[in-house]
Structure formats: structure tokens, C-alpha cells
Design a protein around this motif. Sequence first.
Motif, PDB file in Angstrom:
ATOM      1  N   PRO A  50       0.674  -0.659  -0.016  1.00 21.51           N
ATOM      2  CA  PRO A  50       0.228  -0.127   0.227  1.00 21.51           C
ATOM      3  C   PRO A  50       1.022   1.246  -0.524  1.00 21.51           C
ATOM      4  O   PRO A  50       0.810   2.537  -0.291  1.00 21.51           O
ATOM      5  CB  PRO A  50      -0.922  -0.262   0.868  1.00 21.51           C
ATOM      6  CG  PRO A  50      -0.015  -0.820   2.032  1.00 21.51           C
ATOM      7  CD  PRO A  50       0.597  -1.812   1.234  1.00 21.51           C
ATOM      8  N   ILE A  54      -0.342   4.658   0.025  1.00 19.06           N
ATOM      9  CA  ILE A  54      -0.595   5.753   1.367  1.00 19.06           C
ATOM     10  C   ILE A  54      -0.118   7.399   1.008  1.00 19.06           C
ATOM     11  O   ILE A  54       0.060   8.970   1.337  1.00 19.06           O
ATOM     12  CB  ILE A  54       0.634   5.484   1.796  1.00 19.06           C
ATOM     13  CG1 ILE A  54      -0.757   4.220   2.638  1.00 19.06           C
ATOM     14  CG2 ILE A  54       0.806   6.239   3.531  1.00 19.06           C
ATOM     15  CD1 ILE A  54      -0.195   3.274   3.954  1.00 19.06           C
ATOM     16  N   LEU A  82      -6.362  -1.163  -6.092  1.00 19.14           N
ATOM     17  CA  LEU A  82      -6.779  -2.113  -5.380  1.00 19.14           C
ATOM     18  C   LEU A  82      -7.119  -0.820  -4.210  1.00 19.14           C
ATOM     19  O   LEU A  82      -8.486  -0.589  -3.370  1.00 19.14           O
ATOM     20  CB  LEU A  82      -6.504  -2.858  -4.996  1.00 19.14           C
ATOM     21  CG  LEU A  82      -7.101  -3.821  -6.489  1.00 19.14           C
ATOM     22  CD1 LEU A  82      -6.958  -5.990  -6.007  1.00 19.14           C
ATOM     23  CD2 LEU A  82      -8.274  -3.874  -6.455  1.00 19.14           C
ATOM     24  N   PHE A  83      -5.460  -0.480  -3.565  1.00 21.20           N
ATOM     25  CA  PHE A  83      -5.525   0.139  -2.247  1.00 21.20           C
ATOM     26  C   PHE A  83      -6.092   1.428  -1.863  1.00 21.20           C
ATOM     27  O   PHE A  83      -6.557   2.157  -1.724  1.00 21.20           O
ATOM     28  CB  PHE A  83      -3.831   0.048  -1.946  1.00 21.20           C
ATOM     29  CG  PHE A  83      -3.351  -0.896  -1.312  1.00 21.20           C
ATOM     30  CD1 PHE A  83      -3.919  -1.669  -0.248  1.00 21.20           C
ATOM     31  CD2 PHE A  83      -2.242  -2.091  -1.665  1.00 21.20           C
ATOM     32  CE1 PHE A  83      -3.277  -2.523   0.082  1.00 21.20           C
ATOM     33  CE2 PHE A  83      -2.389  -3.111  -1.126  1.00 21.20           C
ATOM     34  CZ  PHE A  83      -2.735  -3.484   0.238  1.00 21.20           C
ATOM     35  N   ALA A 124      -9.695   0.823  -1.704  1.00 26.11           N
ATOM     36  CA  ALA A 124     -10.539   0.219  -0.403  1.00 26.11           C
ATOM     37  C   ALA A 124      -9.391   2.044   0.355  1.00 26.11           C
ATOM     38  O   ALA A 124     -10.510   1.959   1.485  1.00 26.11           O
ATOM     39  CB  ALA A 124      -9.679  -0.915  -0.372  1.00 26.11           C
ATOM     40  N   LEU A 125      -8.753   2.311   0.411  1.00 25.04           N
ATOM     41  CA  LEU A 125      -8.095   3.085   1.272  1.00 25.04           C
ATOM     42  C   LEU A 125      -8.468   4.820   1.366  1.00 25.04           C
ATOM     43  O   LEU A 125      -9.100   6.050   1.429  1.00 25.04           O
ATOM     44  CB  LEU A 125      -6.569   3.387   1.018  1.00 25.04           C
ATOM     45  CG  LEU A 125      -5.926   2.520   1.653  1.00 25.04           C
ATOM     46  CD1 LEU A 125      -4.769   1.665   1.580  1.00 25.04           C
ATOM     47  CD2 LEU A 125      -6.416   1.506   3.310  1.00 25.04           C
ATOM     48  N   PRO A 158     -11.583   6.390   3.143  1.00 28.66           N
ATOM     49  CA  PRO A 158     -11.111   6.222   4.688  1.00 28.66           C
ATOM     50  C   PRO A 158     -10.373   7.215   5.210  1.00 28.66           C
ATOM     51  O   PRO A 158     -10.640   7.696   5.905  1.00 28.66           O
ATOM     52  CB  PRO A 158     -10.849   4.526   5.432  1.00 28.66           C
ATOM     53  CG  PRO A 158     -11.305   3.792   3.775  1.00 28.66           C
ATOM     54  CD  PRO A 158     -11.806   4.521   2.795  1.00 28.66           C
ATOM     55  N   ILE A 159      -9.226   6.722   4.735  1.00 28.20           N
ATOM     56  CA  ILE A 159      -7.877   7.575   4.775  1.00 28.20           C
ATOM     57  C   ILE A 159      -8.304   9.171   4.515  1.00 28.20           C
ATOM     58  O   ILE A 159      -8.031   9.751   4.867  1.00 28.20           O
ATOM     59  CB  ILE A 159      -6.840   7.088   4.152  1.00 28.20           C
ATOM     60  CG1 ILE A 159      -6.471   5.804   4.259  1.00 28.20           C
ATOM     61  CG2 ILE A 159      -5.394   8.354   3.926  1.00 28.20           C
ATOM     62  CD1 ILE A 159      -4.894   5.671   4.323  1.00 28.20           C
ATOM     63  N   LYS A 194     -10.279  10.196   7.010  1.00 28.00           N
ATOM     64  CA  LYS A 194      -9.847  10.566   7.957  1.00 28.00           C
ATOM     65  C   LYS A 194      -8.958  11.840   8.419  1.00 28.00           C
ATOM     66  O   LYS A 194      -9.433  12.530   9.315  1.00 28.00           O
ATOM     67  CB  LYS A 194      -9.369   9.756   9.026  1.00 28.00           C
ATOM     68  CG  LYS A 194     -10.598   8.293   9.676  1.00 28.00           C
ATOM     69  CD  LYS A 194     -10.007   6.777   9.475  1.00 28.00           C
ATOM     70  CE  LYS A 194     -10.989   5.991   9.095  1.00 28.00           C
ATOM     71  NZ  LYS A 194     -11.231   5.154   8.949  1.00 28.00           N
TER      72      LYS A 194
END
Lengths: 298, 225
Positions: free
Chosen positions: B85, B89, B203-204, B207-208, B211-212, B215
Motif C-alpha cells: 500500500p 499512502i 485496489l489500495f 479501498a483506502l 477512509p483515509i 479521516k
Amino acid sequence: MEREDRLFFAKLHPGVLLIYFLCVIGLTMFSFHPLFSLLSFLGGLVFLGFLLSHRQWLRYFFIDLLMILVIAVTNPLFSHYGVTVLFYLFDNPVTLESVFYGLNMAVMLVSVMVWFTCFGKIIAADQFLYLCGGSLPKTALTLTMAMKFIPQFQKQAVRIANAQKALGVYNDSSKKDKLKNQLRIFSTLLTDALENAVITAQSMRSRGFGTQKRSNYAAYRWRHSDFAFLAVFLLVLCGILFSLSFPELHFSFYPTIAKFQVTPVAIVAFCCFAAVVFLPFIIEVKGNLKWKFLMSRI
Amino acid sequence: MKKSFLKYLILFFMLPLVVIGGSYLFRDRQFVFLLVCVTLISFLPFFLSFEKRSHREEKIVLLAVMVALSVVGRVLFFMLPSFKPVTAIVILTGMYLGAESGFLCGALSALLSNFFFGQGGFTVFQMLGWGMIGVFAGLLSVILKKNRPVLLLFAAFSGFLYSMIVDLWTVISIDNSLNLARYLTLLAAALPTTIIYVISNVLFMLALAGPIGRKLNRVIEKYEI
């Protein structure tokens, strides 16, 4: 990751060690003389003997030899310079020069790898941070905090996984489910981490972060041996750099392999370089002998 | 004042000095030498401006969290090689915390995680690759935040970019020049890995990003970072 600090060489100041490793790796990587590559390979390998067990070392040694062989054999497929054609492969010439170029390059690449392995065993992340702390305090602080977060997050991830297992949301029957689990854990971890980060930041501010220059805790002192080592090393290094300005130290493979020149300057350069790369090994052997001698007198 | 002036003077003279001196002393490998040195020197402005500017404490700690998360991510997904990931990130850090933070997150993640996975000459180019991805994400943040498909496309493209930069180092460190035949062969040989990078980045991101993004946004707005 675990630092090897029982070695005599590793007891030197981390600044000295960093300078030493960077210079040796740089000289190996950027000077392309076959004798330099070979000396560096041998020097790194004998020192690695102190860092690995016999079995690990032998395995490492055979992997190195295999890598050298593979690179040397495949190089002629990619570079067709050189005048001595051995044979033709798929209409492309395979030249003797290109085989030797590959061999030299392979020894060089592998010795750089060996030295980086030694570097990783001798200098751990915290010493590296200690060294950057002086000139790049904020970067060092960020890295230090990140380093503290890593084990904390790993433990937290295990805790979250256990909690989810207990709640019954855990399922590892297929790869897709496994991935989903990991992602869910990751997402939970993130929420927790961000909240904690803000609390840490507030706590930093309330303690007056940024109002003054950060002081740092010096766990390493400069000793006489550090100065002595650095002085000798820099002197020899200057000798090598000076001799690199002479044409004898530049060995060309293309179009024909150059004649191996042995002039006074070249001999001095080879001796200096050999001294540099065998220095850790010599320090280790000397330390061990002294230790044994002192033990025998008790 | 005097000290910072000296810093810029050093920076100004360092580049030509290294280029001229290095290419003279290391004649046989001058291209490799210059590549490493110029790349390292190009990192300096980012680090120096980060040192100089006054940041809110939250920004530094958040950056540390993102670096730690990408390193932990690299460890957490150890059972799936190259499926990491980190890039996702780094992109998200660049988007929400700015280009400078994106660069630092990418570069520091590469540096720190290689203390666990093993350092090498490639560390410099992993730093460059991830750092560049972070900078681009920061510069394009307005578009990337609004448009989800573009974000996914950017993540996929980052996989290729990263692979190309790191392989560039491999070729130049071997040949001391850009040997196109070897570069293409390496890229072709690394294609399966590159495809895994691209798929994992997308994919990451899928998925992220939600949420990331949510947040980080919440924390940034709540505490005015």
C-alpha cells in the motif's frame, strides 16, 4: 535490524562508520578498475565473516558467485562493443571484451551488495537518526516518531485483529477474504493512529515545541580512537582520490581490453585501497588477538 | 541569517563542483556517479525547506504517522510480494498534506523501510520514485480529490512510473549509459511485477481513498492544519 555491537569496529563513532561505509561503497561503485573491484569484494567478504555465522557466510558466498556468473554470461547479449568476436548468437556478435566487462561489473555490483550488508549490520536506523539530528532536526524528529510508531502499530494491528476475531468478523477461507480482513484492520488502525497523532501534537505544543532549538541526547562520544581512525582514513582516501586523477587508474574494456599498467602511482593507489577495504578486518583481528592475549595472562 | 546564506552558497557551488570533480576522477563511471549525486542533491531543497518553514506540530506528527503506516503496510502484506500500500499512502499524503509532505512521505518511507528490508544503491531511486509520486499528487490534488476515476488512473500510472525509475537505475548502474536494449528487456522482465504494482495501487486506492481521505480531511478541518 538488530545492531551488531560486539564487534571492535562497531565501537567507533557512528559518524566515522557512516563516512567509512559511504566512501568505500562510493569508491567501489564509481571507480571501475578490475583490481579495485576484486579488492573491495575480498575486503567486504572477509569482514562479513565476523558478522554472519559460518553457514550463512558460505551461503552468501555461493549466491555471490552465482550472481557474478549470471551477470558475466548475460552481458554479451546486451552489449556488442569490442573487437574480438568469439561467436555469433542470433546474428549478434558475442565479444570477449563484453564478457570481461560483464565479469568486472558483476564483481563490482556484488561487492557493493556485500558492503551494504555490512552497513546494515553495523549502522542501525537509530544511529543514522542520531547523525541527521544535528543538521536536519525536523526530518530526524519525523523519522524518529515514525520509528516509534512502527512497533506500536504492529502491536495495535494484532490487537485489532484479535478483537475482530472475537467479534466474529474474521474469515480466512479465501485469499479475497484474507485481503479484506487486512484492509479492515488497516482502516481501523488508521483512525486510531490519526486520533493519537493529534493528541501527541497537542502535547508537544503544550510543552513548548518549536520555541527553542531542539537539543539532542548525545549517546556517542568522540574518542581518541575515532579521531585516529578518521585521520588515517582521510589521509589514505586523499591518496586514492589524487591517484585517480592519473590515467593509469582508468581501465577501459572497449574496444579492446586495456593493458594492465603497473606504475608507481598505480601501486600506491592499490595499496591504499587495499588498506581501506581491509581496515575493518584488521581492526577485528587485532582486537581479538589482544583480547586473547590479555585473557591468557589472567 | 549568515548561516542560511552559507547553506545556499554551499548548495549553489556543490552541484558544479561535484559534477566537474566527480566526472574527472571517476572517468569510467561518470554517468552513474552524476546520476546518484545529482539525485541526492535534488532532494536537499525539499528537506531544507521542510526544516526552515514553521509547521503546526500536527503536520509533523501526521507525516510521521503516514510514513509509519506505509512502512507497516509493507510489512503487513509480506505474504503478497510487491503487493504493497506504500504508493497509495504516499499519493493520499501528497493530496491532503501538500506536495512537500508528499515528497517527504515517499522519500522517508523508502529510506526507513529499507533499514528493515536492506539498503542499496536503489534506495536513492526508490526515494526519488515515491517522492516524485508524492509531489505530483500534491500538485494535482484539486483534480484528484474531486475525480475518483482520475485518481485511480493516477495510481495506476504511478505503478509504471515507479517501476521505470527503479529500472533506470539498474540499467545505468550496469552500463554507465542508457542501454536501451537492456532497459527494454528489464522492463519486459519486470512486467509481471509492474502489473502487480498497478493492480495493487488501484485496489489500495479503491479501498483506502475513502477512509483515509475522510479521516485525514476530518482531522485537517477540525484542527485547522
